[in-house]
Design a protein around this motif. Structure first.
Motif, PDB file in Angstrom:
ATOM      1  N   VAL A  57       0.868  -1.178   0.000  1.00  0.00           N
ATOM      2  CA  VAL A  57       0.000   0.000   0.000  1.00  0.00           C
ATOM      3  C   VAL A  57       0.901   1.223   0.000  1.00  0.00           C
ATOM      4  N   GLU A  86       4.843   3.687   2.655  1.00  0.00           N
ATOM      5  CA  GLU A  86       4.478   2.390   2.090  1.00  0.00           C
ATOM      6  C   GLU A  86       4.371   1.351   3.194  1.00  0.00           C
ATOM      7  N   SER A  87       3.548   0.343   2.933  1.00  0.00           N
ATOM      8  CA  SER A  87       3.413  -0.755   3.884  1.00  0.00           C
ATOM      9  C   SER A  87       3.157  -2.024   3.101  1.00  0.00           C
ATOM     10  N   LYS A  88       3.932  -3.039   3.380  1.00  0.00           N
ATOM     11  CA  LYS A  88       3.654  -4.350   2.797  1.00  0.00           C
ATOM     12  C   LYS A  88       2.392  -4.884   3.475  1.00  0.00           C
ATOM     13  N   VAL A  89       1.555  -5.533   2.700  1.00  0.00           N
ATOM     14  CA  VAL A  89       0.289  -6.034   3.241  1.00  0.00           C
ATOM     15  C   VAL A  89       0.002  -7.420   2.689  1.00  0.00           C
TER      16      VAL A  89
END
Lengths: 245, 216
Positions: free
Chosen positions: A95, A119-122
């Motif tokens: 995201v 940013e974020s890994k999801v």
């Protein structure tokens, strides 16, 4: 939010973009020739980048979904991007939230864009999740190309991609180029509030090396194409054929 | 990751929670051989949608939770119960949600207490308190069976432990008992192999039960 936040989570991004688009005097109808010329430019850029960076390229194949908040949701309308990395056997999702650009006289004087990016890994159910929150799909594209990640005064990522649209929802395999003869070149470097000046200088300096092939500028500001790019590309291709890297 | 059962204290009707119950529970763990092994803290947040026009009815999830787990400091979990969605994300997702300004934290609950080693089990006993006050809202217990990751295969041993635990705590004649609520992991698309997603679902299930109990 309740947990103590590590301030490094709030990251800045320094970026500039350019278009790799061969100029030619021939008619629009000669598509085969135009495609070959585009390929020559892209290959030449790849050779140039490989020589400058000294690292192997990474494949880029990213399905990018832009979601916008539904009516009445949120203090202000909001937008979030979901990126599905398809370059590896197991797709992975990220995201990304892109914030506003740095403003003021300092921002006007530099040729790159500085803005916040988080940013974020999801997990892979993120699209259902945002739909459940009331977000709607605004548009989706498939970006295909390659990237170089290296360090030259700062960590720099150069991405060369063509954008594809999908004729049907999420139909990645049927994606078609939006602008067949144009590739987007994007140079991005992560930064913080403390070091962004150094990163800006590093990115600006690196852009100069690409001047034979393309002009780079702030995203949203057109820098035009390099009139002599075709000749430069041919020269690069010729040199690489005679001298192994 | 190894299988974990979440239990909460169900007070007898007409009685209230007290820290004395928590103290007694900890003593019970130690009485059966539990070795204190530090503290633990997980944080659960209820989110509510933000609206530009407050007069327009909201068609957004009312049961939207976020969870920061002790054992996953770099991760954050969102649970949308009506949609049966549990999302795992990097902790930076909280910053993104703040920037979006579409949802904000309504209530934050801290789960905190002591953890114990007891043979092949790891136990956590703790209280549930809102971040903005010291009022005791619940007493929780996590029982983790270290050797197994399969939910099915560990069911019998955890049931046996639960029976032993109930028998031990009942000797204290406290006004209530511990309860374990089965979560329907399959509804959330989760498999037999236990993960932190399962823990997040258990907390969401438990919260629904606690809220229902308060309303009764």
């Amino acid at each position: 939010m309740t947990r103590t936040r590590d301030r490094t989570l709030s990251k800045w991004s320094v970026s500039c973009k350019g278009l790799l688009k061969p100029s030619c005097g021939r008619s629009e109808g000669e598509e085969n020739w135009r495609e070959k010329l585009v390929l020559q430019h892209v290959n030449a850029l790849e050779i140039l980048l490989h020589g400058l960076c000294g690292v192997p390229k990474e494949q880029v194949r990213v399905h990018e979904l832009c979601l916008k908040s539904g009516p009445n949701l949120g203090v202000v309308p909001s937008e979030v991007r979901l990126l599905c990395d398809l370059a590896h056997p197991t797709p992975s999702w990220t995201v990304r939230h892109v914030g506003g650009a740095m403003r003021g006289s300092g921002a006007d004087q530099i040729s790159v864009l500085v803005r916040t990016v988080v940013e974020s890994k999801v997990s892979n159910n993120v699209l259902r999740f945002f739909y459940g929150l009331g977000y709607k799909l605004d548009h989706e594209i498939l970006k295909v190309g390659f990237a170089f990640t290296f360090h030259r005064g700062a960590q720099i990522i150069v991405t060369v991609t063509s954008a594809h649209k999908m004729p049907k929802l999420h139909a990645i395999e049927e994606a078609l180029p939006i602008t067949p003869n144009i590739h987007m070149v994007e140079i991005t470097a992560p930064a913080t509030a403390e070091n962004y000046n150094e990163v800006v200088a590093a990115v600006s300096a690196f852009c100069e090396y690409l001047a034979p092939l393309l002009h780079l500028s702030k995203p949203g500001v057109s820098a035009g194409i390099v009139a002599t790019a075709t000749a430069a590309a041919a020269s690069l291709m010729s040199n690489s054929a005679s001298k192994p890297l | 990751m190894t299988v974990k059962w979440l239990m909460h204290w169900q007070p007898k009707p007409g009685t209230t929670l007290s820290t004395q119950i928590l103290t007694e529970a900890c003593q019970c763990v130690e009485s059966i051989g539990g070795q204190k092994d530090g503290r633990w803290r997980s944080v659960l947040t209820f989110y509510k949608p933000m609206q530009r026009d407050a007069l327009v009815p909201v068609d957004h999830p009312r049961d939207f939770l976020g969870l920061a787990l002790q054992e996953q400091p770099a991760k954050y979990y969102f649970i949308l119960r009506p949609n049966r969605i549990v999302l795992e994300a990097d902790a930076s997702i909280q910053v993104i949600m703040e920037k979006l300004q579409s949802y904000k934290a309504r209530v934050t609950l801290n789960f905190e207490g002591f953890q114990y080693k007891l043979g092949d089990f790891q136990l956590r006993v703790g209280k549930c308190v809102p971040s903005a006050s010291e009022a005791l809202r619940g007493i929780m217990m996590e029982v983790e069976y270290i050797p197994l990751s399969s939910i099915d295969k560990s069911r019998q041993v955890l049931e046996e432990f639960f029976d032993i635990w109930q028998e031990t705590i009942s000797k204290k004649s406290l006004p209530g008992h511990f309860m374990h609520i089965e979560s329907n992991f399959a509804d959330y698309g989760l498999q037999d192999r236990y993960t932190s997603h399962h823990t997040a679902v258990q907390y969401a299930t438990c919260m629904a039960q606690l809220i229902a109990a308060v309303r009764c």
